[in-house]
Write a protein that holds these residues in place. Structure first.
Motif, short mmCIF file in Angstrom:
data_model
loop_
_atom_site.label_atom_id
_atom_site.label_comp_id
_atom_site.label_asym_id
_atom_site.label_seq_id
_atom_site.Cartn_x
_atom_site.Cartn_y
_atom_site.Cartn_z
N THR A 8 37.88 -14.32 59.73
CA THR A 8 36.88 -14.23 58.66
C THR A 8 37.53 -13.81 57.34
N CYS A 19 31.78 -15.36 44.80
CA CYS A 19 32.44 -16.41 45.59
C CYS A 19 31.45 -17.51 45.99
N LEU A 20 30.14 -17.20 45.98
CA LEU A 20 29.14 -18.22 46.30
C LEU A 20 29.03 -19.27 45.20
N TYR A 23 30.48 -23.04 45.46
CA TYR A 23 29.96 -24.09 46.34
C TYR A 23 29.02 -25.01 45.57
N MET A 84 25.56 -25.38 55.18
CA MET A 84 25.99 -23.99 55.10
C MET A 84 24.86 -23.09 55.55
N ILE A 86 23.78 -18.88 55.17
CA ILE A 86 24.07 -17.54 54.66
C ILE A 86 23.18 -16.57 55.42
N ILE A 116 28.40 -17.81 56.20
CA ILE A 116 28.76 -16.70 55.31
C ILE A 116 27.80 -15.55 55.60
N GLU A 127 29.58 -8.98 60.63
CA GLU A 127 30.08 -9.96 59.66
C GLU A 127 31.50 -10.42 59.96
N PRO A 152 31.91 -15.52 61.89
CA PRO A 152 31.62 -15.96 60.52
C PRO A 152 32.87 -16.47 59.82
N ASP A 153 32.66 -17.41 58.91
CA ASP A 153 33.78 -17.92 58.12
C ASP A 153 34.13 -16.99 56.98
N LYS A 154 33.09 -16.40 56.35
CA LYS A 154 33.31 -15.49 55.24
C LYS A 154 32.35 -14.31 55.33
N ILE A 156 30.90 -11.04 52.83
CA ILE A 156 30.83 -10.50 51.47
C ILE A 156 30.32 -9.06 51.56
#
Length: 370
Positions: A8, A19-20, A23, A84, A86, A116, A127, A152-154, A156
């Motif tokens: 992650t 960072c969002l 996209y 995606m 979130i 995310i 997370e 999760p990939d990312k 925050i």
């Protein structure tokens, strides 16, 4: 051979949500709960999504997400067809989102989905883990899921999002962080990497959790506890957990008690049980006590110092030290005690406890806390 994966990508700081903005032309499913929408906290997320994207907000989330929540979320995937997802909220929203993605892929409704996670409580560490817990309310059971698809990939981490978390929730989730770190530390799968992370998480919790509990607007304390949650999550994602979580998963479904509060009741007794039955566990608990600077922390004295410090922390957080103090009676638990013991042994987190308990030992632990 053991492979360590830190998959992650983590973004921290007040501008982490930026960072969002990178996209574009995505279909984004935001999984959250109704409070996040009603309180307008969700605007932290929606303001960071540029106009080239389309998003749908899924709010069918309840505390301890259920199978029905997941089924409803999978139906949303089939209809909206996101690219995606979130997850925005506490552990319930995050676990639900992870399970929705998992079953969406397993049922071939989607082939892949970027996930995310933006936590708004400091506790689960979800997370950064490949764990999720789903509840069957009819059976009174919680089912831990463990799979790489849940990773999760990312993530925050924005301290502003936990500033208004109520004191009781701050205490409960903070105790969960401490339990994650301590169980990862003595897990049979522990290694030097997970140990270093667990030690840091323990240090942050003992230094900052009471401050965050007593002064919610103390942003340094809030941020440090938020980071401790994530660090402990990385630790137990490498090493897994232990009996405390094995028991909490099954007891939580029966007692409907907040997970972190339940861990807080169980943790000191289980530490003593592990130390009594495993020399390795005893040595590691004492080692951790020495690293915290608690005087004369050798052998059994070190374990006792650790337990005393946890008990003192629990008292400062005004958390119950027994099931009676938490408002339960022995009569409530006795009819389901056998089921609790058997389910705790079958729980995957119990498998990495330093001691493999018997059903009788688990029942004894439970009854000693009434």
């Amino acid at each position: 051979m053991k492979q360590l994966n830190f998959n992650t990508h983590i973004f921290i700081g007040d501008d982490a949500l930026d960072c969002l903005k990178g996209y574009s032309n995505q279909r984004i499913c935001i999984v959250t709960d109704a409070y996040m929408v009603e309180s307008n906290l969700i605007e932290y997320v929606t303001r960071s999504i540029n106009d080239t994207n389309k998003y749908d907000v899924f709010t069918d989330i309840v505390p301890d997400p259920t199978i029905d929540n997941v089924v409803s979320g999978v139906a949303t995937l089939a209809e909206f067809k996101p690219t995606m997802m979130i997850a925005f909220g506490g552990g319930s929203a995050i676990d639900a989102a992870k399970a929705i993605k998992y079953f969406g892929i397993k049922l071939a409704i989607i082939s892949e989905l970027l996930l995310i996670v933006i936590p708004t409580t400091s506790g689960t560490g979800s997370e950064v883990t490949n764990f999720a817990v789903i509840t069957n309310p009819q059976a009174g059971l919680k089912y831990p899921l463990v799979d790489e698809l849940l990773q999760p990939d990312k993530a925050i981490l924005d301290g502003r999002l936990v500033k208004t978390v109520p004191p009781k929730v701050t205490a409960d989730t903070g105790m969960d962080v401490l339990t994650h770190a301590l169980e990862a530390y003595v897990s049979t799968e522990a290694n030097d990497f997970s140990d270093a992370l667990a030690e840091k998480a323990v240090d942050l919790i003992f230094n900052y959790l009471v401050r965050a509990y007593q002064h919610g607007d103390d942003m340094e304390a809030r941020e440090k506890v938020h980071y401790a949650s994530c660090i402990a999550g990385i630790a137990f994602n490498q090493a897994s957990l232990g009996l405390c979580h094995g028991m909490a998963h099954t007891m939580g479904g029966k007692l409907h008690m907040p997970h972190g509060r339940l861990n807080g009741v169980l943790l000191p007794t289980i530490i003593q049980f592990n130390a009594n039955e495993s020399q390795r566990a005893l040595d590691k608990y004492a080692q951790l006590a020495r690293k915290q600077g608690w005087a004369n922390s050798r052998g059994k004295v070190g374990v006792r110092n650790l337990i005393n410090e946890i008990s003192d922390l629990r008292q400062k957080l005004e958390m119950p030290a027994s099931f009676v103090a938490a408002g339960y009676t022995c009569e409530e638990i006795k009819p389901v005690l056998e089921v609790i013991a058997k389910e705790a042994i079958k729980d995957p987190t119990t498998r990495t406890n330093p001691v493999q308990p018997s059903t009788e030992q688990i029942k004894k632990i439970v009854l000693s806390l009434f």
